[in-house]
Design a protein around this motif. Structure first.
Motif, PDB file in Angstrom:
ATOM      1  N   ASP A  23       0.804  -1.226   0.000  1.00 44.33           N
ATOM      2  CA  ASP A  23       0.000   0.000   0.000  1.00 44.33           C
ATOM      3  C   ASP A  23       0.838   1.278   0.000  1.00 44.33           C
ATOM      4  O   ASP A  23       0.310   2.378  -0.007  1.00 44.33           O
ATOM      5  CB  ASP A  23      -0.983   0.010   1.166  1.00 44.33           C
ATOM      6  N   GLY A  24       2.177   1.157   0.038  1.00 39.91           N
ATOM      7  CA  GLY A  24       3.057   2.311  -0.014  1.00 39.91           C
ATOM      8  C   GLY A  24       3.356   2.951   1.328  1.00 39.91           C
ATOM      9  O   GLY A  24       4.058   3.957   1.397  1.00 39.91           O
ATOM     10  N   SER A  25       2.836   2.391   2.409  1.00 32.86           N
ATOM     11  CA  SER A  25       3.133   2.916   3.734  1.00 32.86           C
ATOM     12  C   SER A  25       4.552   2.513   4.142  1.00 32.86           C
ATOM     13  O   SER A  25       5.226   1.771   3.429  1.00 32.86           O
ATOM     14  CB  SER A  25       2.107   2.398   4.749  1.00 32.86           C
ATOM     15  N   LEU A  26       5.000   3.007   5.265  1.00 36.11           N
ATOM     16  CA  LEU A  26       6.313   2.639   5.809  1.00 36.11           C
ATOM     17  C   LEU A  26       6.075   1.764   7.027  1.00 36.11           C
ATOM     18  O   LEU A  26       5.393   2.174   7.970  1.00 36.11           O
ATOM     19  CB  LEU A  26       7.095   3.891   6.215  1.00 36.11           C
ATOM     20  N   ALA A  27       6.611   0.549   7.016  1.00 34.90           N
ATOM     21  CA  ALA A  27       6.467  -0.372   8.142  1.00 34.90           C
ATOM     22  C   ALA A  27       7.795  -0.448   8.887  1.00 34.90           C
ATOM     23  O   ALA A  27       8.860  -0.516   8.267  1.00 34.90           O
ATOM     24  CB  ALA A  27       6.060  -1.755   7.649  1.00 34.90           C
ATOM     25  N   ILE A  28       7.716  -0.411  10.220  1.00 40.23           N
ATOM     26  CA  ILE A  28       8.908  -0.423  11.074  1.00 40.23           C
ATOM     27  C   ILE A  28       8.719  -1.495  12.139  1.00 40.23           C
ATOM     28  O   ILE A  28       7.641  -1.595  12.736  1.00 40.23           O
ATOM     29  CB  ILE A  28       9.080   0.940  11.785  1.00 40.23           C
ATOM     30  N   SER A  29       9.755  -2.275  12.362  1.00 40.02           N
ATOM     31  CA  SER A  29       9.702  -3.205  13.495  1.00 40.02           C
ATOM     32  C   SER A  29      10.985  -3.077  14.309  1.00 40.02           C
ATOM     33  O   SER A  29      12.068  -2.867  13.761  1.00 40.02           O
ATOM     34  CB  SER A  29       9.495  -4.654  13.033  1.00 40.02           C
ATOM     35  N   VAL A  30      10.816  -3.149  15.611  1.00 35.09           N
ATOM     36  CA  VAL A  30      11.931  -3.136  16.558  1.00 35.09           C
ATOM     37  C   VAL A  30      11.636  -4.265  17.533  1.00 35.09           C
ATOM     38  O   VAL A  30      10.505  -4.400  18.001  1.00 35.09           O
ATOM     39  CB  VAL A  30      12.015  -1.792  17.328  1.00 35.09           C
ATOM     40  N   ALA A  31      12.628  -5.087  17.813  1.00 37.99           N
ATOM     41  CA  ALA A  31      12.388  -6.201  18.730  1.00 37.99           C
ATOM     42  C   ALA A  31      13.646  -6.530  19.506  1.00 37.99           C
ATOM     43  O   ALA A  31      14.756  -6.164  19.121  1.00 37.99           O
ATOM     44  CB  ALA A  31      11.903  -7.431  17.966  1.00 37.99           C
ATOM     45  N   ASP A  32      13.448  -7.238  20.601  1.00 35.24           N
ATOM     46  CA  ASP A  32      14.548  -7.715  21.431  1.00 35.24           C
ATOM     47  C   ASP A  32      14.167  -9.095  21.931  1.00 35.24           C
ATOM     48  O   ASP A  32      13.391  -9.235  22.874  1.00 35.24           O
ATOM     49  CB  ASP A  32      14.790  -6.758  22.594  1.00 35.24           C
ATOM     50  N   ALA A  33      14.685 -10.128  21.262  1.00 39.03           N
ATOM     51  CA  ALA A  33      14.360 -11.515  21.604  1.00 39.03           C
ATOM     52  C   ALA A  33      15.256 -12.009  22.732  1.00 39.03           C
ATOM     53  O   ALA A  33      16.374 -11.541  22.913  1.00 39.03           O
ATOM     54  CB  ALA A  33      14.520 -12.404  20.373  1.00 39.03           C
ATOM     55  N   ALA A  83      10.267  -9.042  23.093  1.00 39.15           N
ATOM     56  CA  ALA A  83       9.597  -7.744  23.099  1.00 39.15           C
ATOM     57  C   ALA A  83       9.581  -7.275  21.648  1.00 39.15           C
ATOM     58  O   ALA A  83      10.492  -7.603  20.880  1.00 39.15           O
ATOM     59  CB  ALA A  83      10.360  -6.759  23.968  1.00 39.15           C
ATOM     60  N   ALA A  84       8.557  -6.555  21.260  1.00 42.66           N
ATOM     61  CA  ALA A  84       8.499  -6.098  19.862  1.00 42.66           C
ATOM     62  C   ALA A  84       7.570  -4.906  19.732  1.00 42.66           C
ATOM     63  O   ALA A  84       6.625  -4.736  20.505  1.00 42.66           O
ATOM     64  CB  ALA A  84       8.013  -7.224  18.947  1.00 42.66           C
ATOM     65  N   LEU A  85       7.869  -4.085  18.733  1.00 43.42           N
ATOM     66  CA  LEU A  85       6.991  -3.008  18.305  1.00 43.42           C
ATOM     67  C   LEU A  85       6.867  -3.139  16.805  1.00 43.42           C
ATOM     68  O   LEU A  85       7.863  -3.362  16.112  1.00 43.42           O
ATOM     69  CB  LEU A  85       7.570  -1.642  18.659  1.00 43.42           C
TER      70      LEU A  85
END
Length: 176
Positions: A23-33, A83-85
Protein backbone atom coordinates in the motif's frame (compact mmCIF):
# COMPACT_ATOMS: atom_id res chain seq x y z
CA UNK A 1 12.53 -2.45 1.18
CA UNK A 2 15.64 -2.75 3.31
CA UNK A 3 18.10 -5.40 2.21
CA UNK A 4 18.61 -6.70 5.72
CA UNK A 5 17.81 -5.78 9.30
CA UNK A 6 20.35 -3.92 11.37
CA UNK A 7 21.67 -5.82 14.36
CA UNK A 8 22.35 -3.84 17.53
CA UNK A 9 25.87 -4.65 18.81
CA UNK A 10 27.17 -8.24 18.87
CA UNK A 11 25.09 -11.40 18.48
CA UNK A 12 21.78 -10.75 20.18
CA UNK A 13 18.08 -10.77 19.49
CA UNK A 14 17.79 -6.97 19.28
CA UNK A 15 17.10 -5.58 15.82
CA UNK A 16 15.28 -2.95 13.85
CA UNK A 17 13.89 -3.36 10.37
CA UNK A 18 11.81 -1.42 7.89
CA UNK A 19 10.04 -2.17 4.64
CA UNK A 20 7.40 -0.73 2.33
CA UNK A 21 4.19 -2.81 2.13
CA UNK A 22 2.15 -2.99 -1.08
CA UNK A 23 0.00 0.00 0.00
CA UNK A 24 3.06 2.31 -0.01
CA UNK A 25 3.13 2.92 3.73
CA UNK A 26 6.31 2.64 5.81
CA UNK A 27 6.47 -0.37 8.14
CA UNK A 28 8.91 -0.42 11.07
CA UNK A 29 9.70 -3.20 13.50
CA UNK A 30 11.93 -3.14 16.56
CA UNK A 31 12.39 -6.20 18.73
CA UNK A 32 14.55 -7.71 21.43
CA UNK A 33 14.36 -11.51 21.60
CA UNK A 34 15.47 -13.56 24.59
CA UNK A 35 17.41 -15.31 26.02
CA UNK A 36 20.83 -13.95 24.85
CA UNK A 37 23.60 -14.48 22.30
CA UNK A 38 23.29 -16.63 19.19
CA UNK A 39 20.07 -18.28 20.36
CA UNK A 40 18.43 -14.87 20.75
CA UNK A 41 19.75 -13.81 17.33
CA UNK A 42 18.01 -16.82 15.78
CA UNK A 43 14.80 -16.09 17.67
CA UNK A 44 15.05 -12.44 16.57
CA UNK A 45 15.30 -13.45 12.92
CA UNK A 46 12.27 -15.71 13.37
CA UNK A 47 10.34 -12.76 14.80
CA UNK A 48 11.47 -10.51 11.95
CA UNK A 49 10.43 -13.08 9.36
CA UNK A 50 7.06 -13.67 11.04
CA UNK A 51 6.31 -9.94 11.22
CA UNK A 52 7.15 -9.47 7.54
CA UNK A 53 5.16 -12.55 6.48
CA UNK A 54 2.03 -11.57 8.41
CA UNK A 55 2.31 -7.90 7.39
CA UNK A 56 2.03 -9.01 3.76
CA UNK A 57 -1.56 -10.13 4.44
CA UNK A 58 -2.63 -8.09 7.48
CA UNK A 59 -2.81 -4.31 7.89
CA UNK A 60 -3.58 -4.15 11.63
CA UNK A 61 -0.33 -3.89 13.66
CA UNK A 62 -1.93 -5.61 16.66
CA UNK A 63 -2.93 -8.62 14.58
CA UNK A 64 0.51 -8.79 12.98
CA UNK A 65 2.10 -9.02 16.45
CA UNK A 66 -0.54 -11.53 17.61
CA UNK A 67 0.22 -13.80 14.65
CA UNK A 68 3.98 -13.43 15.11
CA UNK A 69 3.59 -14.21 18.82
CA UNK A 70 1.57 -17.32 18.06
CA UNK A 71 4.23 -18.48 15.59
CA UNK A 72 6.94 -18.03 18.22
CA UNK A 73 4.87 -19.77 20.90
CA UNK A 74 3.94 -22.70 18.64
CA UNK A 75 7.51 -23.20 17.42
CA UNK A 76 9.31 -23.22 20.76
CA UNK A 77 9.42 -25.17 23.99
CA UNK A 78 8.25 -22.10 25.91
CA UNK A 79 11.73 -20.68 26.40
CA UNK A 80 11.73 -18.19 23.52
CA UNK A 81 10.06 -14.83 23.73
CA UNK A 82 10.53 -11.33 22.41
CA UNK A 83 9.60 -7.74 23.10
CA UNK A 84 8.50 -6.10 19.86
CA UNK A 85 6.99 -3.01 18.30
CA UNK A 86 5.42 -3.00 14.87
CA UNK A 87 4.29 0.29 13.34
CA UNK A 88 2.89 1.37 9.99
CA UNK A 89 3.03 5.01 8.92
CA UNK A 90 1.18 6.73 6.08
CA UNK A 91 3.91 9.10 4.82
CA UNK A 92 1.56 11.71 3.34
CA UNK A 93 -0.60 12.17 6.45
CA UNK A 94 1.80 11.27 9.28
CA UNK A 95 -0.77 8.81 10.65
CA UNK A 96 0.99 6.09 12.60
CA UNK A 97 -0.60 2.83 13.74
CA UNK A 98 1.43 0.74 16.16
CA UNK A 99 1.29 -2.11 18.63
CA UNK A 100 3.81 -3.14 21.30
CA UNK A 101 4.60 -6.35 23.14
CA UNK A 102 6.89 -6.64 26.13
CA UNK A 103 9.53 -4.19 27.30
CA UNK A 104 9.71 -1.73 24.41
CA UNK A 105 9.97 2.00 25.09
CA UNK A 106 8.30 4.35 22.60
CA UNK A 107 8.24 8.12 22.97
CA UNK A 108 6.82 10.90 20.81
CA UNK A 109 9.05 13.98 20.83
CA UNK A 110 7.37 17.36 20.36
CA UNK A 111 10.12 19.95 20.53
CA UNK A 112 11.58 19.81 24.04
CA UNK A 113 8.47 17.99 25.33
CA UNK A 114 7.85 14.25 25.10
CA UNK A 115 5.05 11.78 25.63
CA UNK A 116 5.63 8.14 26.52
CA UNK A 117 3.36 5.75 24.68
CA UNK A 118 1.60 3.06 26.68
CA UNK A 119 3.78 0.11 27.65
CA UNK A 120 3.50 -3.06 25.65
CA UNK A 121 1.58 -6.09 26.75
CA UNK A 122 3.25 -9.42 27.54
CA UNK A 123 6.12 -10.41 25.23
CA UNK A 124 5.58 -12.37 22.03
CA UNK A 125 5.77 -16.14 22.53
CA UNK A 126 4.63 -16.26 26.16
CA UNK A 127 1.03 -17.20 25.27
CA UNK A 128 -0.34 -18.60 22.05
CA UNK A 129 -3.44 -16.44 21.75
CA UNK A 130 -2.39 -13.03 23.09
CA UNK A 131 -4.20 -10.10 21.46
CA UNK A 132 -2.15 -6.93 21.05
CA UNK A 133 -4.07 -3.67 20.92
CA UNK A 134 -3.06 -1.18 18.25
CA UNK A 135 -2.81 2.54 18.86
CA UNK A 136 -3.13 5.33 16.30
CA UNK A 137 -1.58 8.79 16.42
CA UNK A 138 -0.46 11.46 14.00
CA UNK A 139 3.09 12.74 13.86
CA UNK A 140 3.13 16.41 12.91
CA UNK A 141 6.09 18.06 11.14
CA UNK A 142 8.94 18.49 13.63
CA UNK A 143 7.80 15.58 15.82
CA UNK A 144 9.64 12.28 16.09
CA UNK A 145 8.98 8.76 17.29
CA UNK A 146 11.82 7.31 19.38
CA UNK A 147 11.83 3.54 19.95
CA UNK A 148 14.20 1.68 22.31
CA UNK A 149 14.37 -1.81 23.65
CA UNK A 150 13.87 -2.13 27.40
CA UNK A 151 17.59 -2.74 27.89
CA UNK A 152 18.14 1.03 27.56
CA UNK A 153 17.53 1.20 31.33
CA UNK A 154 20.66 -0.89 31.96
CA UNK A 155 22.89 0.59 29.28
CA UNK A 156 25.74 2.90 30.19
CA UNK A 157 26.72 5.93 28.12
CA UNK A 158 30.38 6.84 27.38
CA UNK A 159 30.47 8.96 30.57
CA UNK A 160 29.40 5.99 32.74
CA UNK A 161 25.82 7.20 33.31
CA UNK A 162 22.78 4.94 33.11
CA UNK A 163 20.64 5.81 30.13
CA UNK A 164 16.97 6.34 30.79
CA UNK A 165 14.05 7.89 28.95
CA UNK A 166 14.92 11.45 29.97
CA UNK A 167 18.53 11.02 28.83
CA UNK A 168 17.42 9.50 25.52
CA UNK A 169 14.99 12.37 24.95
CA UNK A 170 17.58 15.03 25.78
CA UNK A 171 20.15 13.45 23.46
CA UNK A 172 17.65 13.02 20.63
CA UNK A 173 16.28 16.57 20.86
CA UNK A 174 19.82 17.89 20.47
CA UNK A 175 20.28 15.70 17.36
CA UNK A 176 16.98 16.75 15.68
Amino acid sequence: SSDRPRQAGGPSGAFYDWFVPADGSLAISVADAQPHGIEAALVGQSVRSAIRAHAAHETDPGRVLSHAGHDLWAGSAGDQYSAALYAVMAPNSGTLRLAMAGNIIALVLRGADWEPLAAGQIPLGVQGEEIYSPRELTLEPGQALVICTGDIRTEIDPRGRNLDRKCVVEGTVVDL
